[in-house]
Structure formats: C-alpha cells, structure tokens
Design an enzyme around this catalytic site. Structure first.
Site, mmCIF file in Angstrom:
data_model
loop_
_atom_site.group_PDB
_atom_site.id
_atom_site.type_symbol
_atom_site.label_atom_id
_atom_site.label_comp_id
_atom_site.label_asym_id
_atom_site.label_seq_id
_atom_site.Cartn_x
_atom_site.Cartn_y
_atom_site.Cartn_z
ATOM 1 N N SER A 35 0.822 -1.207 0.000
ATOM 2 C CA SER A 35 0.000 0.000 0.000
ATOM 3 C C SER A 35 0.864 1.270 0.000
ATOM 4 O O SER A 35 1.700 1.437 -0.883
ATOM 5 C CB SER A 35 -0.943 -0.061 1.207
ATOM 6 O OG SER A 35 -1.993 0.830 1.061
ATOM 7 N N ASP B 249 -8.419 -5.675 -5.651
ATOM 8 C CA ASP B 249 -8.218 -4.416 -4.938
ATOM 9 C C ASP B 249 -8.657 -3.253 -5.822
ATOM 10 O O ASP B 249 -8.252 -3.175 -6.985
ATOM 11 C CB ASP B 249 -6.727 -4.275 -4.587
ATOM 12 C CG ASP B 249 -6.431 -3.024 -3.780
ATOM 13 O OD1 ASP B 249 -7.379 -2.395 -3.273
ATOM 14 O OD2 ASP B 249 -5.231 -2.685 -3.661
ATOM 15 N N HIS C 127 -6.521 -6.286 -1.311
ATOM 16 C CA HIS C 127 -5.402 -5.426 -0.925
ATOM 17 C C HIS C 127 -4.408 -6.163 -0.033
ATOM 18 O O HIS C 127 -3.206 -5.952 -0.135
ATOM 19 C CB HIS C 127 -5.973 -4.218 -0.184
ATOM 20 C CG HIS C 127 -5.060 -3.055 -0.062
ATOM 21 N ND1 HIS C 127 -4.682 -2.267 -1.136
ATOM 22 C CD2 HIS C 127 -4.445 -2.502 1.021
ATOM 23 C CE1 HIS C 127 -3.886 -1.295 -0.717
ATOM 24 N NE2 HIS C 127 -3.720 -1.412 0.584
#
Ligand SMILES: *[C@@H]1O[C@H](CO)[C@@H](O)[C@H](O)[C@H]1NC(C)=O
Ligand SMILES: *[C@@H]1O[C@H](CO)[C@@H](O)[C@H](O)[C@H]1NC(C)=O
Ligand SMILES: *[C@@H]1O[C@H](CO)[C@@H](O)[C@H](O)[C@H]1NC(C)=O
Length: 440
Positions: A170, A349, A406
């Site tokens: 991320s 994601d 994610h």
C-alpha cells in the site's frame, strides 16, 4: 467450618474465571518473536522504532544462517502499524477472532528471517518524542529507517552478512522505493562494513506514482461493471481535479481531492471496502488492536503498559498528508538498474490494484521497459492450481495474485509465500531468462 468460608470457596473460582475472561490474554511463549523491542533513531530525543523479529523456521539448500536472507516488512497508511501484517497477514502466528493465536502455514519466515518495523516513528508501538519529529517527507522516513536497520543488524554478529530484502504494501509503495534509494545512495559513500546489504525490493498493492494511479479508478470500476458511464464521467472529473492540484503543487488540496475520489467511488458502488470488491464486510482486523492492547501482551513484547496501540496513527497520517500525492517513480527507475524489484497486486483491490500499478510501470524510464512490456505473461500455478500471472524481464517482476484483495498474504497465504520465496530464490517462473544464460 463457617458457612462464610464455604461461600468463598464456591465464589472464588467464579471470580477467577470472570477476571480471566475480561483481562488476561497472554502471549503464548512459542508464539513470541525471536526478538522484539526498540531501535533508537534519535539518541538525543529518544524517538525509536518498534520491531519484532522472527528467525527463519528452517534452512533451505544448506544455506548457513549467516547467509539466510532477512525480509523487512513495512506497512502503509501513512501511519499504519506493521503489526497488522505480523498478526493478520504474513507472520508465523495470526490472531483469531477470539484473540487466541494460531500458526500460519503461509508465513513468510518459513526459510527467511522476518523483521516487522513500526514505521515511521509515532506509528503502532514506535515512539515519537515530539510531533515535530515525525517525518513529513520520504527522505526523512528513509533516514530514520536506515538508522533503525543499522541498529538492528548490529544486534547480532550473524545479521551483518545476511542479504536484506525490503517488502511491504500500500503506502509502503512510497516508503520502499525511498528507503531503497536512500540505502544505495548512502552505501556508495560508506566503507563496505557500514553498508546495508540491500538485495531486493518487493511492493504489494503499492501507491508509488499517485497522480497516474488516481486517474485509473473510474475506468477500472466501469470495466468491472460497478459504475455506469455517467458515474464514470463524474468520477473522471473528480480525478482531473486531483491532477490539477498536483500540477500546481497544491499538495494538501491534492490529497483531499484524492480522498474525495475514493469516497465517491465507495458511495457509488455501495461496497463495504475498496480493498476488495468481493468483500461484504471490511477485513476483520480489529482483533489485532484488541490483542495488542493487553497488558500481558505488551509486557511480553517489551512495550510500556501505558502505550495505547492503534492500527493507524492520526498524527503520522497528518504529518505525511501533503506527501501522499508525490511520486517516487523515479526512485523505482533507479532501483531496477541496481537491484531487483517485485511488484505484486491482489486482483480484486480497487485502491492500488493491477491497472493502477501497470499504468505507471508502462511509463517507466528504464532501458529494459520495452522488453518488459513485450515479455510473455505466464500462467502461474501453485501445486497445479491457478494462482495468477507472472511477467518478468531481468530485474523487474510483476505478479497478479488471483482471488486476493489489498491484503494479499491474508487472502492467499500459501501462494504469497511461494511467490516471495520463488522470486527471491529465482526459481520457477522467476528463474533468470534463458536467452540471457545462453549468451543469446
Ligand atoms: C533528533 O532530534 C533533534 C531535535 O528534534 C533534531 O534536531 C535532529 O535532527 C534529530 N535527528 C535525527 C537523526 O532525526
Ligand atoms: C544470533 O542469531 C543467531 C541466528 O538467529 C542465533 O542462533 C543466536 O542465538 C543469536 N545470538 C544472540 C546473542 O542473540
Ligand atoms: C458518502 O456517503 C456518506 C454517508 O452518506 C457521506 O457522509 C459522505 O460525505 C459521502 N462521501 C462522498 C465523498 O460523497
């Protein structure tokens, strides 16, 4: 005997049970990290990075411990704790909904050492002596990490010679290029015994070149059937506003405008989370917070009782607010020339997914980029089962992980373990290109 004592004998065990169920979650000895504690990054003020280290569970191909790689993991945010990855994604013990711990077969420390850092200071159990000391840009983040890594390596003579791979997900898509870049630039100025032994960088569902990535949400959601054309047009207008703020250097406004894009997309689609369009509820990760706020757990990890654990720190998020939309793509371009880079994404994601990543990769300034883009995308199977796709050219590898959002290691523990091991050891689809070996 007096009836009073009889009553006590009956009640005492009940009190004990009640007490146990409300307070005493303990840290099972076998689940404890090999080492944990603090790495000071500022000896004057006392600011320090909290770490947990797990030694490799077993060795591979008779590799001595002095050559066994160490993976460093950095969480994103900005300001989210790496204990999320430790206890909910890829550490050797994961926390269940009832706060018990359970061994993780997909752990990333099966054959490598694994070091989690709460980065930057102020995050998780890390200590920021003052709010002013919290980094506000990637250079300062990297500077602290470099100090912390050198301190960690100095803890044990056998760490000194071990190759170090930096990994994360991320917003760490910004930390990791910045750290890799800083290490290589710094190494060049240092005698060999003072260098950090960087051997590779792996970024999962990363935010790296935000201005390009923010422009992909609308078309991505439209192609998935989650919004209609009218909504796509509206979302594209909002995306262009972000780009406009970036072009004029209005970083605060740019970050706010990006949040507006993500918020609007969430509302349009009604999804529980953009982290995975299949999920009907967000990832159930609050257990990590409950577990780590236990007194016995803090004691076992070497953390002060008075520290309150939060998954993501608002002061850190605020400190890096203006940094969010700044690109570090040029640092990745530097890294692919000097070391190897893995970019992987869970396919489901909607924040930093496949399209989002490939849209900046194809713009990379690197002499191998045309070959990379022309390289065959290979079907990746694990034990005969479809796991995703791998595309590779020399130092750059790209992996799409199927059936994952994610948090790739949470969704695909075994496949993510195979991916990190094969990439690092250059096995299977990650083996060096034949054409190179044959000397053409
Ligand atoms: C340590 O903190 C002092 C006071 O805030 C600051 O001047 C100095 O630059 C810091 N050092 C590092 C390495 O961050
Ligand atoms: C140093 O690390 C090795 C490998 O993990 C371990 O066997 C050894 O006990 C460590 N030594 C100290 C002093 O912690
Ligand atoms: C999304 O919906 C919530 C709840 O109605 C609202 O509070 C929020 O402002 C909306 N966000 C955006 C960006 O439209």
């Amino acid at each position: 005997m007096a009836p009073f004592f009889n009553l006590l004998l009956i009640l005492l065990p009940i009190f004990a049970v009640l007490h146990h169920s409300t307070a005493a979650v303990s840290y099972p000895k076998e689940a404890l990290p090999t080492k944990s504690g603090y790495l000071k990054v500022n000896s004057t003020t006392g600011s320090a990075i909290f770490y947990t280290f797990y030694e490799a569970q077993s060795s591979y191909e008779n590799t001595p411990i002095s050559q066994t790689p160490i993976l460093i993991w950095l969480q994103g945010g900005p300001g989210c704790s790496s204990m999320l990855a430790n206890l909910f994604e890829l550490g050797p013990w994961l926390v269940n909904q009832d706060l018990s711990l359970e061994p993780n077969r997909g752990s990333w420390n099966k054959i490598f050492g694994l070091l989690f850092l709460d980065n930057p200071i102020g995050t998780g159990f890390s200590i920021a002596a003052s709010p002013e000391e919290i980094p506000r840009n990637q250079y300062d983040v990297a500077k602290h990490l470099f100090i912390a890594i050198k301190k960690f390596v100095a803890l044990n003579k056998s760490f000194k010679t071990r190759p170090i791979y930096i990994t994360g997900e991320s917003y760490a898509g910004k930390y990791l290029p910045a750290l890799g870049y800083y290490i290589l630039k710094k190494n060049a100025l240092l005698p060999s015994e003072s260098r950090v032994n960087l051997a590779g960088v792996a970024i999962g569902n990363g935010l790296t070149d935000p201005v390009i990535q923010v422009a992909t949400h609308a078309v991505n959601a439209y192609n998935l059937g989650l919004i209609n054309e009218k909504q796509m047009t509206l979302l594209e207008k909002l995306q262009l506003e972000v780009v406009g703020f970036v072009r004029s250097g209005k970083w605060n406004e740019a970050t706010n405008a990006r949040n507006m894009v993500l918020g609007t997309l969430t509302n349009m689609t009604g999804l529980a989370t953009l982290y995975d369009f299949r999920r009907l509820t967000p990832y159930p990760n609050r257990v990590v917070v409950k577990f780590l706020n236990n007194v016995e757990v803090k004691k076992a990890l070497g953390v002060k009782e008075s520290m309150v654990f939060e998954l993501c720190s608002k002061p850190v998020g605020d400190a890096l607010h203006d940094d969010v939309m700044k690109s570090v793509r040029y640092m990745v371009e530097f890294l692919v020339k000097k070391t190897k880079v893995l970019l992987y994404q869970g396919q489901c994601d909607l924040r930093d997914g496949v399209l989002s990543t490939l849209s900046w990769v194809k713009k990379m300034k690197w002499e191998g980029i045309d070959e990379f883009l022309e390289a065959e995308r290979k079907v990746w199977r694990v034990k005969g089962k479809l796991a995703g796709y791998v595309q590779k050219w020399e130092s750059l590898s790209h992996v799409v992980v199927l059936n994952a959002g994610h948090l790739v290691p949470t969704d695909q523990p075994m496949n993510s373990q195979v991916m990190i091991q094969d990439w690092l050891l250059e096995r299977g689809l990650f083996a060096a290109e034949k054409i190179e070996k044959d000397g053409h």
